[in-house]
Scaffold this active site. Structure first.
Site, PDB file in Angstrom:
ATOM      1  N   ASN A 128      -1.763  -3.900  12.997  1.00 52.18           N
ATOM      2  CA  ASN A 128      -1.859  -2.455  13.054  1.00 52.18           C
ATOM      3  C   ASN A 128      -3.111  -2.085  13.830  1.00 52.18           C
ATOM      4  OD1 ASN A 128       0.435  -1.939  11.546  1.00 52.18           O
ATOM      5  ND2 ASN A 128      -0.657  -1.651   9.639  1.00 52.18           N
ATOM      6  N   ARG A 137       5.256  -4.816  10.938  1.00 50.65           N
ATOM      7  CA  ARG A 137       4.607  -6.111  11.208  1.00 50.65           C
ATOM      8  C   ARG A 137       5.435  -7.271  10.672  1.00 50.65           C
ATOM      9  NH1 ARG A 137      -1.003  -5.487   8.589  1.00 50.65           N
ATOM     10  NH2 ARG A 137       0.320  -4.320   7.182  1.00 50.65           N
TER      11      ARG A 137
END
Length: 97
Positions: A42, A24
């Site tokens: 996620n 990320r």
């Protein structure tokens, strides 16, 4: 007056070893460097979801980076779909928690 390039909004689902490896933050850093607006998060199924709004060439460059991922990641599959521009609510890129 120069014509403004058209923006495309795309959603990618990135599968493989992409959680717990800084994916990320990798996406965030590259999106900010390229000027992509949107978000990354996620998913419960172990994948990472990314939505980005950018010009088509920038979007393609971003996708190539997403397919590579950070050191430690192993991307096994990436799927892309066009989504409405409304999926991106901010003028920047951020990590959704």
């Amino acid at each position: 007056m120069a014509e403004r390039p058209e923006l495309v909004c795309q959603r990618w689902v990135v599968e493989g070893r992409v959680q717990g490896v800084g994916y990320r933050w990798f996406a965030l850093n590259h999106a900010q460097a390229l000027g992509v607006r949107g978000w990354v998060q996620n998913r419960d199924d172990g994948a990472v979801e990314v939505v980005g709004l950018a010009t088509a060439p920038t979007s393609s460059a971003f996708e190539a980076l997403l397919a590579r991922g950070p050191t430690g990641a192993r991307v096994t599959r990436i799927t892309r779909e066009q989504v409405p521009h409304e999926f991106v609510e901010s003028k920047s890129f951020h990590v959704k928690h």
